[in-house]
Motif scaffolding. Structure first.
Motif, PDB file in Angstrom:
ATOM      1  N   ARG A  54     -12.914 -40.286 -53.291  1.00  0.00           N
ATOM      2  CA  ARG A  54     -12.637 -40.408 -51.955  1.00  0.00           C
ATOM      3  C   ARG A  54     -13.922 -40.304 -51.118  1.00  0.00           C
ATOM      4  O   ARG A  54     -13.921 -40.103 -49.937  1.00  0.00           O
ATOM      5  N   ARG A  65     -13.670 -51.782 -47.997  1.00  0.00           N
ATOM      6  CA  ARG A  65     -12.697 -52.271 -47.346  1.00  0.00           C
ATOM      7  C   ARG A  65     -11.557 -52.714 -48.085  1.00  0.00           C
ATOM      8  O   ARG A  65     -10.287 -52.331 -47.902  1.00  0.00           O
ATOM      9  N   PHE A 109      -7.948 -48.316 -49.768  1.00  0.00           N
ATOM     10  CA  PHE A 109      -6.580 -47.707 -49.622  1.00  0.00           C
ATOM     11  C   PHE A 109      -5.600 -48.405 -50.526  1.00  0.00           C
ATOM     12  O   PHE A 109      -4.549 -48.631 -50.363  1.00  0.00           O
ATOM     13  N   SER A 117      -4.506 -45.067 -52.774  1.00  0.00           N
ATOM     14  CA  SER A 117      -4.437 -43.744 -51.861  1.00  0.00           C
ATOM     15  C   SER A 117      -4.456 -44.227 -50.416  1.00  0.00           C
ATOM     16  O   SER A 117      -5.380 -45.103 -50.188  1.00  0.00           O
ATOM     17  N   ASP A 118      -3.775 -43.611 -49.563  1.00  0.00           N
ATOM     18  CA  ASP A 118      -3.926 -43.867 -48.253  1.00  0.00           C
ATOM     19  C   ASP A 118      -4.680 -42.573 -47.346  1.00  0.00           C
ATOM     20  O   ASP A 118      -4.806 -42.720 -45.994  1.00  0.00           O
ATOM     21  N   PRO A 149      -7.931 -40.221 -46.428  1.00  0.00           N
ATOM     22  CA  PRO A 149      -9.183 -40.820 -46.132  1.00  0.00           C
ATOM     23  C   PRO A 149     -10.166 -40.939 -46.794  1.00  0.00           C
ATOM     24  O   PRO A 149     -10.398 -40.253 -47.925  1.00  0.00           O
ATOM     25  N   ILE A 202      -9.650 -49.803 -39.332  1.00  0.00           N
ATOM     26  CA  ILE A 202      -9.515 -48.663 -40.219  1.00  0.00           C
ATOM     27  C   ILE A 202     -10.818 -47.506 -40.247  1.00  0.00           C
ATOM     28  O   ILE A 202     -11.041 -46.429 -40.598  1.00  0.00           O
ATOM     29  N   ARG A 221      -4.957 -40.509 -42.413  1.00  0.00           N
ATOM     30  CA  ARG A 221      -4.735 -41.582 -43.239  1.00  0.00           C
ATOM     31  C   ARG A 221      -5.029 -43.133 -42.756  1.00  0.00           C
ATOM     32  O   ARG A 221      -5.100 -43.369 -41.686  1.00  0.00           O
ATOM     33  N   ASN A 222      -5.464 -43.691 -43.887  1.00  0.00           N
ATOM     34  CA  ASN A 222      -5.972 -45.131 -43.849  1.00  0.00           C
ATOM     35  C   ASN A 222      -7.147 -45.061 -42.691  1.00  0.00           C
ATOM     36  O   ASN A 222      -7.291 -45.911 -42.085  1.00  0.00           O
ATOM     37  N   LYS A 223      -8.087 -44.282 -42.776  1.00  0.00           N
ATOM     38  CA  LYS A 223      -9.147 -43.912 -41.992  1.00  0.00           C
ATOM     39  C   LYS A 223     -10.535 -43.852 -42.959  1.00  0.00           C
ATOM     40  O   LYS A 223     -10.400 -43.076 -43.976  1.00  0.00           O
ATOM     41  N   ASP A 276      -4.477 -37.591 -55.017  1.00  0.00           N
ATOM     42  CA  ASP A 276      -4.942 -38.713 -54.313  1.00  0.00           C
ATOM     43  C   ASP A 276      -6.288 -38.571 -53.935  1.00  0.00           C
ATOM     44  O   ASP A 276      -6.817 -39.279 -52.981  1.00  0.00           O
TER      45      ASP A 276
END
Length: 553
Positions: free
Chosen positions: A158, A222, A226, A229-230, A232, A260, A284-286, A443
């Motif tokens: 992550r 990109r 995600f 996992s969504d 960050p 995003i 999330r999703n950022k 995650d």
């Protein structure tokens, strides 16, 4: 028969990714369907029959109540994951033990269904992190590839690192006697032309590593950020580019990460005014950008009273050869343009001088330290270091002399609360196995033990000097279908099991931080279906301050 409920289909990972340690692929939090062992050899079957007979007399496995108690109390399973009916005796027991649910992995170890697990401030989590993500091997001449980013992200990473340098100038550049054109403006046709002819590149500077396209790196991130996992993803930028190329970097990231990218314009509030970091659930999703911060020119005076973070570093990167400085250098002009700096919303990289510098109390700052620099800080102020990391981000990375891509032991850094312990993921070693143990079935974000979190009381000196002891016993029953190395006959194979227990020892917390490794192994036995005859390995007198941060490998 306890039957697992349906599990969602899993994303297909590359063969390389699935064979490497890493940790934190979300769908693996629940077992993968279709992994049932088809047959059992006598070396395994006979001991399982003995175990079943013992359990049956205690738990009555042929009844639903007995199955529930066994699953809950012995297997530590979440019984809500099963459709449980009356048992079917030994065959039912075997079907469970040979399924994916009989794995030693604790599938409910992380969030355990708690909806508030990801509601704590971001600094309250350990984050699976990669160092020099673009490299595939040696630090000085290893190949660079965008596949490194895909690989790490699909394995649950992550936080990835991007070292950015100036690309080659356009071949039609002006001659030396012509007046140099002004820097391109954002959104201008000139910038678009520059984007197509001379974009920034990613490589390990001053080495023989091959460069790759910064744009292609962003596209790979990109496309894969995600998938598993969504939660960050943090991009740790080490910027060595000119101002002109930094503007191009911003344009590329705004294009590739449209929708995003967490930027200042997408926030309902001013990040300078936040008193606490947001939670992973809120982001999330950022994609978050970690980059050196430069205060806007209009905020120069405000920076003097701590309202924003001035850049006092000698360069704009997290220099891997830098050392902890006791002197206080005067502020120098920033080398990061404002457009790029503004993307560091909650992850503003700040040059480290001491834990008492003004920036150290600003929620959005991040200190990045090499393992050597970190150890120097720990020697002088272990309590202050621990308490700082309860509230604020810190990232550590391998020292520059690890040219073979070897890794630091991450456990001591986690025990000091460091959120991002960056490792060389291309090196499958003991450190990456510990990373896998920390983040498996997660995650990529793991909530710290309670006393490591911002809501807990500050750590007193006595807490680091006291020791707890315990013991651990492991019984080895049997194995089957072991792979045979080339050049060895199956009947000549003599396998054994080696165990390493990684725990913390702190005889003097002010001078010492390391992991103590307790090692033991079973006796060797013969064959590819070894019977270890219930050999027991016992570790006695084991010091461990935090069970969640002790590891068996």
């Amino acid at each position: 028969m306890p039957k697992p409920k349906d599990v969602a289909a899993l994303p297909k990972l590359s063969s390389d990714a699935t064979k490497q340690a890493g940790g934190g692929v979300a769908p693996w939090r629940h077992p993968q369907p279709g992994l049932q062992v088809k047959t059992l050899e006598a070396a395994v079957l006979n001991p399982l029959r003995v175990i079943y007979n013992q359990l049956e007399s205690q738990y009555k496995l042929t009844t639903r109540q007995g199955l529930v108690e066994w699953l809950r109390d012995v297997q530590k399973e979440d019984v809500r994951s099963f459709d449980i009916a009356d048992g079917e005796g030994f065959n039912s027991f075997l079907e469970f033990m040979t399924s994916e649910w009989g794995s030693a992995q604790d599938w409910t170890r992380i969030s355990n269904g708690d909806p508030s697990y990801y509601d704590h401030p971001m600094s309250n989590y350990f984050i699976s992190s990669s160092h020099n993500t673009y490299l595939t091997g040696h630090q000085l001449y290893g190949e660079s590839t965008v596949e490194g980013y895909r690989n790490v992200l699909l394995r649950g990473g992550r936080c990835v690192e991007i070292d950015v340098w100036d690309g080659q100038p356009p071949s039609s550049s002006s001659s030396s006697d012509e007046e140099a054109p002004p820097p391109p403006q954002k959104g201008s046709n000139q910038l678009k032309k520059t984007l197509s002819q001379g974009e920034p590149v990613v490589l390990h500077g001053y080495t023989a590593t091959r460069e790759i396209s910064f744009r292609q790196v962003c596209e790979a991130i990109r496309d894969n950020a995600f998938v598993t996992s969504d939660l960050p993803v943090i991009l740790s930028l080490e910027v060595h580019t000119s101002h002109e190329q930094q503007e191009i970097m911003v344009e590329i990231m705004n294009t590739c990460f449209k929708g995003i990218l967490l930027g200042p314009d997408s926030l309902p509030h001013n990040p300078d005014e936040c008193t606490e970091l947001p939670s992973p659930n809120q982001l999330r999703n950022k994609i978050l950008i970690k980059v050196k911060y430069s205060p806007p020119k209009s905020a120069t005076e405000e920076s003097k009273n701590g309202a924003s973070i001035p850049d006092t570093s000698e360069n704009n990167s997290d220099d891997e050869t830098s050392k902890v400085r006791s002197n206080q250098p005067k502020s120098k002009p920033s080398k990061i343009v404002e457009a790029l700096s503004r993307l560091g919303v909650y992850t503003r990289s700040c040059h480290f001088k001491s834990l008492t510098q003004p920036e150290a109390t600003i929620p959005t700052h991040v200190f990045s330290l090499s393992e050597k620099a970190f150890m120097e800080v720990h020697k002088t102020d272990p309590i202050g270091l621990f308490n700082h990391n309860k509230h604020y981000f810190m990232r550590t990375y391998p020292k520059g002399t690890r040219v073979s891509s070897s890794n630091l032991d991450p456990a001591p850094f986690w025990r000091q609360g460091v959120q991002m312990v960056a490792l060389n993921w291309q090196k499958l070693d003991g450190s990456m196995m510990l990373n896998d143990a920390m983040f498996s079935n997660s995650d990529g974000w793991v909530l710290k033990p309670e006393r490591f979190r911002s809501a807990s009381m500050p750590l007193p000196v006595a807490s680091l000097t006291g020791q707890q002891t315990g013991s651990l016993s492991i019984e080895f029953i049997a194995g089957q279908d072991l792979p045979v190395p080339k050049g060895i006959k199956p009947e000549d194979l003599r396998p054994y099991v080696k165990c390493e227990l990684h725990v913390e020892t702190l005889p003097d917390a002010r001078r010492h931080v390391k992991s103590e490794e307790f090692k033991a192994k079973t006796k060797a036995v013969k064959g590819i279906h070894p019977s270890f005859a219930s050999q027991i390995i016992t570790f006695d007198g084991v010091p461990a301050l935090d069970r969640e941060l002790s590891f068996l490998r």
